[in-house]
Scaffold this active site. Structure first.
Site, mmCIF file in Angstrom:
data_model
loop_
_atom_site.group_PDB
_atom_site.id
_atom_site.type_symbol
_atom_site.label_atom_id
_atom_site.label_comp_id
_atom_site.label_asym_id
_atom_site.label_seq_id
_atom_site.Cartn_x
_atom_site.Cartn_y
_atom_site.Cartn_z
ATOM 1 N N HIS A 200 -1.527 3.016 4.593
ATOM 2 C CA HIS A 200 -2.625 3.659 3.859
ATOM 3 C C HIS A 200 -2.768 5.114 4.309
ATOM 4 O O HIS A 200 -2.572 5.435 5.478
ATOM 5 C CB HIS A 200 -3.931 2.892 4.115
ATOM 6 C CG HIS A 200 -5.024 3.244 3.153
ATOM 7 N ND1 HIS A 200 -5.789 4.377 3.262
ATOM 8 C CD2 HIS A 200 -5.455 2.597 2.043
ATOM 9 C CE1 HIS A 200 -6.648 4.425 2.262
ATOM 10 N NE2 HIS A 200 -6.472 3.353 1.499
ATOM 11 N N THR B 244 -6.541 0.752 -5.699
ATOM 12 C CA THR B 244 -5.735 -0.420 -5.351
ATOM 13 C C THR B 244 -6.162 -1.664 -6.131
ATOM 14 O O THR B 244 -5.327 -2.471 -6.536
ATOM 15 C CB THR B 244 -5.835 -0.695 -3.833
ATOM 16 O OG1 THR B 244 -5.171 0.361 -3.160
ATOM 17 C CG2 THR B 244 -5.175 -1.994 -3.452
ATOM 18 N N GLU C 228 0.835 -1.203 0.000
ATOM 19 C CA GLU C 228 0.000 0.000 0.000
ATOM 20 C C GLU C 228 0.878 1.264 0.000
ATOM 21 O O GLU C 228 1.760 1.419 0.856
ATOM 22 C CB GLU C 228 -0.915 -0.040 1.234
ATOM 23 C CG GLU C 228 -1.798 1.170 1.427
ATOM 24 C CD GLU C 228 -2.833 1.352 0.327
ATOM 25 O OE1 GLU C 228 -3.379 0.348 -0.173
ATOM 26 O OE2 GLU C 228 -3.090 2.515 -0.045
ATOM 27 N N ASP D 162 1.407 -0.147 -4.864
ATOM 28 C CA ASP D 162 0.159 -0.137 -5.635
ATOM 29 C C ASP D 162 -0.087 1.196 -6.325
ATOM 30 O O ASP D 162 -0.541 1.240 -7.462
ATOM 31 C CB ASP D 162 -1.044 -0.541 -4.765
ATOM 32 C CG ASP D 162 -1.290 0.384 -3.581
ATOM 33 O OD1 ASP D 162 -0.464 1.267 -3.302
ATOM 34 O OD2 ASP D 162 -2.339 0.209 -2.924
ATOM 35 N N HIS D 163 0.217 2.287 -5.623
ATOM 36 C CA HIS D 163 -0.030 3.628 -6.189
ATOM 37 C C HIS D 163 0.615 4.672 -5.293
ATOM 38 O O HIS D 163 1.114 4.360 -4.209
ATOM 39 C CB HIS D 163 -1.532 3.899 -6.342
ATOM 40 C CG HIS D 163 -2.320 3.657 -5.082
ATOM 41 N ND1 HIS D 163 -2.175 4.426 -3.950
ATOM 42 C CD2 HIS D 163 -3.240 2.707 -4.771
ATOM 43 C CE1 HIS D 163 -2.982 3.975 -3.000
ATOM 44 N NE2 HIS D 163 -3.631 2.923 -3.472
HETATM 45 C C1 GP9 Z 1 -8.462 -1.726 0.891
HETATM 46 C C2 GP9 Z 1 -7.098 -1.443 0.437
HETATM 47 C C3 GP9 Z 1 -6.889 0.008 0.138
HETATM 48 O O1 GP9 Z 1 -8.848 -3.045 0.745
HETATM 49 O O2 GP9 Z 1 -6.726 -2.259 -0.594
HETATM 50 O O3 GP9 Z 1 -7.487 0.415 -1.031
HETATM 51 P P1 GP9 Z 1 -7.322 1.905 -1.575
HETATM 52 O O4 GP9 Z 1 -8.152 2.790 -0.695
HETATM 53 O O5 GP9 Z 1 -5.853 2.280 -1.459
HETATM 54 O O6 GP9 Z 1 -7.763 1.868 -2.984
#
Ligand code: GP9
Length: 431
Positions: free
Chosen positions: A195, A81, A38, A255-256
């Site tokens: 996150h 994500t 994340e 992921d981003h």
């Molecule tokens: C939630 C996690 C975060 O399951 O994968 O998702 P995001 O908010 O970063 O898209």
């Protein structure tokens, strides 16, 4: 742009095995673990903050038995994500008319989990959050996952960080499931602790912030990604202890982005911190690490790539072919030139190459766009970008057409028919 879709799909499929490719098959027949981290951006890799490495464990991993791709970009649509995992596994662009995992969840796909399943692998996704978030519980079976270990399968112990289970616990409990999984397996782990907005319990803050970074997104992020890195370091050690390390390929990517360059305050803070302009090309850059224990491979690859390239790159390492599906990306180990089309944050038509970043204007007018050389930061004449701008739009439109019409279904069925035929022919010529 879609009238030649059959040719487009054929061109994006591979059927020939070229064993001369660099690093081809160095991870053959091993278990495969992918960790999607994340909010992991590339700028933290190999960087010190206040005298301390931000990601010491990832840095260490990069330095032994690894290939590190340092110009690798996120390629999301509207699914954030979930798109990161969709694009990485399938080498297709995500939808922009909605979330791919919701709108096209039950299409036919042939991405990494399916390819490995076809080779006898057991496949499982691990993510300690609500199973229906991003519609994962419905989408995963169509992605080729046999099993999804979600929040319901973990005991959520303190401290809860951000959305839920902390990364250390997540990895520890995931290992106990992995140990019970039949080999060879594909384990896809999606972390959570780093996150947005990256707030951490005080006792897990290991990096002393500079005064001007207290209570800022950057300050919080540095501490949070440092925690995620520590959790990954422990996971690697636990894999070693459990005898699950040696015979495994471990892929790690972000992921981003975590910190937006579209927010003026954060852009200024990042620009001051990095010492150069924090623009889209730095914001969207995420690391990709492919770690192959015992391979004695150490290389940093700087050809431009994106999540679209994950599948072909990993297949090369595993010595596998995607004989049935299509891949719009390329194997970055053997690529000589990169191309990454964008459609979110940087608008459709935008792209990143080794020496060009083209960012389509928000008003949709080509001449109002921006283009610069990512190495020198110097502006580039817009007209020189027109051909690749058209290529970027075409690739995304064609990919979208495949999703909308579930075109992989027929394509794969035909390929399955073809491979049966091939097998028949082979049997006939064998002595
Ligand atoms: C939630 C996690 C975060 O399951 O994968 O998702 P995001 O908010 O970063 O898209």
């Amino acid at each position: 742009y879609v009238d030649n879709i059959d040719d487009f799909m054929k061109n994006a499929s591979s059927s020939t095995v070229n064993k001369d490719k660099k690093y081809y098959g160095i991870g053959k027949d091993r278990n495969v673990i992918t960790i999607q981290v994340e909010g992991l951006q590339n700028f933290v890799i190999n960087r010190k903050y206040n005298g301390k490495e931000i990601t010491p464990n990832l840095n260490k991993l990069i330095n032994e038995d690894s290939i590190y791709f340092d110009r690798y970009y996120q390629q999301l649509g509207r699914g954030n994500t979930s798109d990161s995992e969709f694009v990485s596994h399938n080498s297709l662009y995500p939808a922009m008319d909605g979330q791919t995992y919701l709108m096209y969840y039950n299409n036919t796909y042939y991405g990494l989990p399916w390819i490995l399943k076809d080779r006898g692998y057991t496949t499982a996704a691990y993510h300690g959050y609500k199973p229906d978030f991003w519609n994962r519980d419905k989408a995963y079976p169509y992605q080729g996952f046999d099993r999804f270990y979600s929040q319901n399968d973990y005991s959520i112990t303190e401290p809860v960080i951000g959305f839920g289970i902390n990364d250390r616990e997540f990895f520890k409990q995931s290992i106990s499931y992995m140990k019970a999984t039949q080999e060879p397996y594909y384990a896809f782990l999606v972390t959570l602790s780093s996150h947005h907005p990256f707030t951490m319990p005080d006792e897990y803050k290991e990096i002393q912030l500079m005064d001007n970074h207290e209570n800022t997104l950057l300050g919080n992020y540095i501490q949070s990604i440092n925690y995620a890195d520590a959790a990954i370091g422990e996971f690697i050690e636990d894999l070693k202890r459990e005898g699950l390390y040696e015979d495994t390929v471990i892929n790690i990517y972000g992921d981003h982005f975590a910190i937006s360059s579209m927010d003026e305050d954060n852009k200024r803070l990042m620009t001051e911190y990095l010492g150069y302009d924090y623009d889209f090309d730095e914001m969207m850059k995420i690391p990709l690490i492919i770690h192959v224990p015992g391979s004695n491979v150490y290389e940093k690859i700087s050809v431009t790539g994106g999540q679209m390239d994950f599948l072909p790159t990993v297949l090369n390492i595993l010595g596998l072919e995607n004989k049935k599906g299509v891949m719009l990306g390329q194997d970055l180990v053997n690529a000589t030139e990169g191309f990454v089309a964008q459609q979110t944050y940087m608008l459709k038509g935008s792209y990143i190459k080794d020496d060009v970043v083209f960012s389509m204007s928000r008003d949709g007018i080509f001449k109002n766009s921006r283009a610069w050389n990512p190495n020198t930061k110097q502006p580039i004449e817009l007209e020189a970008c027109r051909e690749d701008y058209e290529r970027a739009i075409k690739e995304i439109n064609n990919s979208n057409h495949i999703l909308k019409n579930d075109l992989l279904k027929k394509f794969i069925e035909e390929r399955e028919g073809l491979s049966n035929e091939e097998e028949k022919v082979d049997t006939r010529v064998l002595p």
